[in-house]
Design a protein around this motif. Structure first.
Motif, PDB file in Angstrom:
ATOM      1  N   ALA A 129       1.271  -1.142  -0.376  1.00 30.89           N
ATOM      2  CA  ALA A 129       0.020   0.407  -0.442  1.00 30.89           C
ATOM      3  C   ALA A 129       0.951   1.092  -0.049  1.00 30.89           C
ATOM      4  O   ALA A 129       0.370   2.114  -0.226  1.00 30.89           O
ATOM      5  N   LEU A 130       1.929   1.293   0.075  1.00 28.13           N
ATOM      6  CA  LEU A 130       2.750   2.651   0.638  1.00 28.13           C
ATOM      7  C   LEU A 130       3.522   2.585  -0.682  1.00 28.13           C
ATOM      8  O   LEU A 130       3.784   4.494  -0.696  1.00 28.13           O
ATOM      9  N   VAL A 131       3.759   1.758  -1.016  1.00 27.39           N
ATOM     10  CA  VAL A 131       4.294   1.962  -2.691  1.00 27.39           C
ATOM     11  C   VAL A 131       3.014   2.618  -3.128  1.00 27.39           C
ATOM     12  O   VAL A 131       3.554   3.331  -4.480  1.00 27.39           O
ATOM     13  N   THR A 156       0.674   4.217  -2.739  1.00 23.06           N
ATOM     14  CA  THR A 156       0.495   5.947  -2.042  1.00 23.06           C
ATOM     15  C   THR A 156       1.347   6.497  -2.694  1.00 23.06           C
ATOM     16  O   THR A 156       1.372   7.985  -3.463  1.00 23.06           O
ATOM     17  N   GLY A 157       3.115   6.192  -2.596  1.00 20.81           N
ATOM     18  CA  GLY A 157       4.019   7.284  -2.974  1.00 20.81           C
ATOM     19  C   GLY A 157       3.963   7.153  -5.131  1.00 20.81           C
ATOM     20  O   GLY A 157       3.942   8.605  -4.752  1.00 20.81           O
ATOM     21  N   LEU A 158       3.680   6.097  -5.637  1.00 23.39           N
ATOM     22  CA  LEU A 158       3.550   6.262  -6.519  1.00 23.39           C
ATOM     23  C   LEU A 158       2.468   7.088  -7.616  1.00 23.39           C
ATOM     24  O   LEU A 158       2.588   8.242  -8.152  1.00 23.39           O
ATOM     25  N   ARG A 159       1.348   7.135  -6.403  1.00 22.25           N
ATOM     26  CA  ARG A 159       0.326   7.950  -7.413  1.00 22.25           C
ATOM     27  C   ARG A 159       0.667   9.621  -6.470  1.00 22.25           C
ATOM     28  O   ARG A 159       0.184  10.518  -7.403  1.00 22.25           O
ATOM     29  N   ALA A 160       1.405   9.851  -5.679  1.00 24.60           N
ATOM     30  CA  ALA A 160       2.103  11.362  -5.367  1.00 24.60           C
ATOM     31  C   ALA A 160       2.405  11.528  -6.066  1.00 24.60           C
ATOM     32  O   ALA A 160       2.287  12.693  -6.272  1.00 24.60           O
ATOM     33  N   ILE A 161       3.439  10.542  -7.051  1.00 32.08           N
ATOM     34  CA  ILE A 161       4.345  11.183  -8.002  1.00 32.08           C
ATOM     35  C   ILE A 161       3.916  11.480  -9.311  1.00 32.08           C
ATOM     36  O   ILE A 161       3.740  12.638  -9.469  1.00 32.08           O
ATOM     37  N   LEU A 162       3.168  10.482  -9.366  1.00 32.81           N
ATOM     38  CA  LEU A 162       2.661  11.097 -10.728  1.00 32.81           C
ATOM     39  C   LEU A 162       1.731  11.772 -10.760  1.00 32.81           C
ATOM     40  O   LEU A 162       0.756  12.916 -11.585  1.00 32.81           O
ATOM     41  N   GLU A 163       0.904  12.173 -10.085  1.00 30.38           N
ATOM     42  CA  GLU A 163      -0.267  12.841 -10.024  1.00 30.38           C
ATOM     43  C   GLU A 163       0.374  14.863  -9.553  1.00 30.38           C
ATOM     44  O   GLU A 163      -0.510  15.782  -9.876  1.00 30.38           O
ATOM     45  N   ALA A 164       1.330  14.746  -9.208  1.00 31.60           N
ATOM     46  CA  ALA A 164       2.379  16.523  -9.318  1.00 31.60           C
ATOM     47  C   ALA A 164       2.817  16.206 -10.325  1.00 31.60           C
ATOM     48  O   ALA A 164       2.435  18.095 -10.619  1.00 31.60           O
ATOM     49  N   ILE A 208      -6.218   6.588 -11.854  1.00 32.66           N
ATOM     50  CA  ILE A 208      -7.545   6.052 -12.027  1.00 32.66           C
ATOM     51  C   ILE A 208      -8.050   4.717 -11.397  1.00 32.66           C
ATOM     52  O   ILE A 208      -9.356   4.531 -10.816  1.00 32.66           O
ATOM     53  N   ALA A 209      -7.340   4.008 -10.984  1.00 29.28           N
ATOM     54  CA  ALA A 209      -7.283   3.162  -9.966  1.00 29.28           C
ATOM     55  C   ALA A 209      -6.135   1.933  -9.545  1.00 29.28           C
ATOM     56  O   ALA A 209      -5.089   2.289 -10.057  1.00 29.28           O
ATOM     57  N   GLU A 210      -6.123   1.350  -8.167  1.00 29.27           N
ATOM     58  CA  GLU A 210      -5.131   0.665  -7.761  1.00 29.27           C
ATOM     59  C   GLU A 210      -5.437  -0.874  -7.813  1.00 29.27           C
ATOM     60  O   GLU A 210      -6.956  -0.984  -8.056  1.00 29.27           O
ATOM     61  N   ALA A 211      -4.424  -1.700  -7.569  1.00 34.44           N
ATOM     62  CA  ALA A 211      -4.677  -2.920  -7.921  1.00 34.44           C
ATOM     63  C   ALA A 211      -3.476  -3.778  -7.115  1.00 34.44           C
ATOM     64  O   ALA A 211      -2.281  -3.529  -6.696  1.00 34.44           O
ATOM     65  N   ARG A 212      -3.758  -4.666  -6.058  1.00 34.51           N
ATOM     66  CA  ARG A 212      -3.141  -4.978  -4.800  1.00 34.51           C
ATOM     67  C   ARG A 212      -2.169  -6.571  -5.245  1.00 34.51           C
ATOM     68  O   ARG A 212      -0.987  -7.478  -4.854  1.00 34.51           O
ATOM     69  N   ASN A 213      -3.065  -7.042  -6.673  1.00 40.49           N
ATOM     70  CA  ASN A 213      -1.860  -8.113  -7.262  1.00 40.49           C
ATOM     71  C   ASN A 213      -2.167  -8.153  -8.775  1.00 40.49           C
ATOM     72  O   ASN A 213      -3.275  -7.728  -9.274  1.00 40.49           O
ATOM     73  N   GLY A 214      -1.724  -9.088  -9.161  1.00 45.05           N
ATOM     74  CA  GLY A 214      -1.654  -9.591 -10.554  1.00 45.05           C
ATOM     75  C   GLY A 214      -3.125 -10.079 -10.946  1.00 45.05           C
ATOM     76  O   GLY A 214      -3.684  -9.307 -11.743  1.00 45.05           O
ATOM     77  N   SER A 215      -4.143 -10.580 -10.095  1.00 48.80           N
ATOM     78  CA  SER A 215      -5.594 -11.144 -10.154  1.00 48.80           C
ATOM     79  C   SER A 215      -6.752  -9.709 -10.729  1.00 48.80           C
ATOM     80  O   SER A 215      -7.283  -9.331 -11.807  1.00 48.80           O
ATOM     81  N   GLU A 216      -5.775  -8.653  -9.387  1.00 46.92           N
ATOM     82  CA  GLU A 216      -6.591  -7.073  -9.135  1.00 46.92           C
ATOM     83  C   GLU A 216      -6.289  -6.792 -10.485  1.00 46.92           C
ATOM     84  O   GLU A 216      -7.149  -6.099 -11.090  1.00 46.92           O
ATOM     85  N   ALA A 217      -5.145  -7.090 -11.373  1.00 45.17           N
ATOM     86  CA  ALA A 217      -4.411  -6.155 -12.273  1.00 45.17           C
ATOM     87  C   ALA A 217      -5.154  -5.921 -14.103  1.00 45.17           C
ATOM     88  O   ALA A 217      -6.013  -4.804 -13.953  1.00 45.17           O
ATOM     89  N   VAL A 218      -5.503  -7.648 -13.534  1.00 48.71           N
ATOM     90  CA  VAL A 218      -6.385  -7.788 -14.927  1.00 48.71           C
ATOM     91  C   VAL A 218      -7.593  -7.174 -14.876  1.00 48.71           C
ATOM     92  O   VAL A 218      -8.170  -5.979 -15.843  1.00 48.71           O
ATOM     93  N   THR A 219      -7.886  -7.141 -14.502  1.00 55.92           N
ATOM     94  CA  THR A 219      -9.862  -6.311 -13.453  1.00 55.92           C
ATOM     95  C   THR A 219      -9.937  -5.520 -13.851  1.00 55.92           C
ATOM     96  O   THR A 219     -10.593  -4.796 -14.623  1.00 55.92           O
ATOM     97  N   GLU A 220      -9.076  -4.635 -12.936  1.00 56.92           N
ATOM     98  CA  GLU A 220      -9.106  -3.132 -13.188  1.00 56.92           C
ATOM     99  C   GLU A 220      -9.050  -2.670 -14.583  1.00 56.92           C
ATOM    100  O   GLU A 220      -9.401  -2.252 -15.007  1.00 56.92           O
TER     101      GLU A 220
END
Length: 220
Positions: free
Chosen positions: A11-13, A15-23, A30-42
């Protein structure tokens, strides 16, 4: 606005990536995923332009998720992120169709530049990864070399010149200057080459040229 999906099991990673990119101002997570399966779905649900994908994740690893995502029509560009630059991850990700491969110690400005670059059809590789790829493939004759040269024979002479330039890591603008062409013409040639070869991106063109030993294919 460039729409990004961030996939990482920490989660910390995320959050950090979101902050860097949106700056950056022109990038939205627009979305986050905690594992590869969620990444495919999202990815299927939100249809991002770019996926930032961790290699090592539970349930489904990043390379497997990348393969699944790339089966969809008009898949997003995927940049793999990891703390390691081990060979099995690099080649697995690039051959699965990744548009780039960055280490997690990449500077924020370089991460932002990478997201912008892949949306424009360019490939991005961390310097250590680029060197490793070139060292392994440069001048190396493998059992796949003849097959690679045969595939490249589908291209016109101009397309082969451009493919070799892509394998050297040149951008469309640099290729245009070197070959005396317009950047738009180079981009069109690259797109046609991808279609002829059944490849997903510039990185795979570069790997095919390296598989061929960097040599011209036999003339028909």
């Amino acid at each position: 606005m460039i729409k990004v999906l961030v996939a990482d099991d920490e989660a910390l990673v995320r959050t950090g990536l979101r902050a860097i990119l949106e700056a950056a101002g022109d990038i939205e997570v627009i979305a986050e995923a905690r594992n590869g399966s969620e990444a495919v779905t999202e990815a299927a649900r939100y249809r991002p332009h770019v996926v930032l994908m961790d290699v090592r994740m539970p349930v489904m690893d990043g390379v497997t998720a990348l393969r699944e995502i790339n089966r969809s029509p008009q898949p997003p560009k995927t940049v793999m992120l990891t703390t390691f630059d081990r060979d099995e991850y690099v080649y697995g990700a690039l051959r699965a169709g990744a548009a780039g491969f960055l280490l997690k110690d990449t500077a924020p400005r370089d991460l932002i530049a990478a997201v912008r670059a892949v949306t424009q059809g360019n490939a991005v590789l961390a310097p250590t990864v680029t060197k490793r790829v070139l060292d392994v493939f440069a001048g190396q004759e493998t059992p796949d070399s003849a097959a690679a040269r045969k595939r490249l024979s589908r291209l016109t002479e101009r397309e082969r010149h451009i493919a070799r330039a892509v394998a050297r890591g040149l951008s469309n603008a640099e290729i245009a200057r070197e070959l005396g062409m317009t950047e738009t013409s180079v981009k069109a040639h690259v797109s046609r080459s991808l279609a002829k070869l059944g490849l997903a991106n510039r990185v795979q063109i570069a790997l095919l040229v390296r598989d061929a030993g960097g040599n011209d294919p036999p003339r028909s």
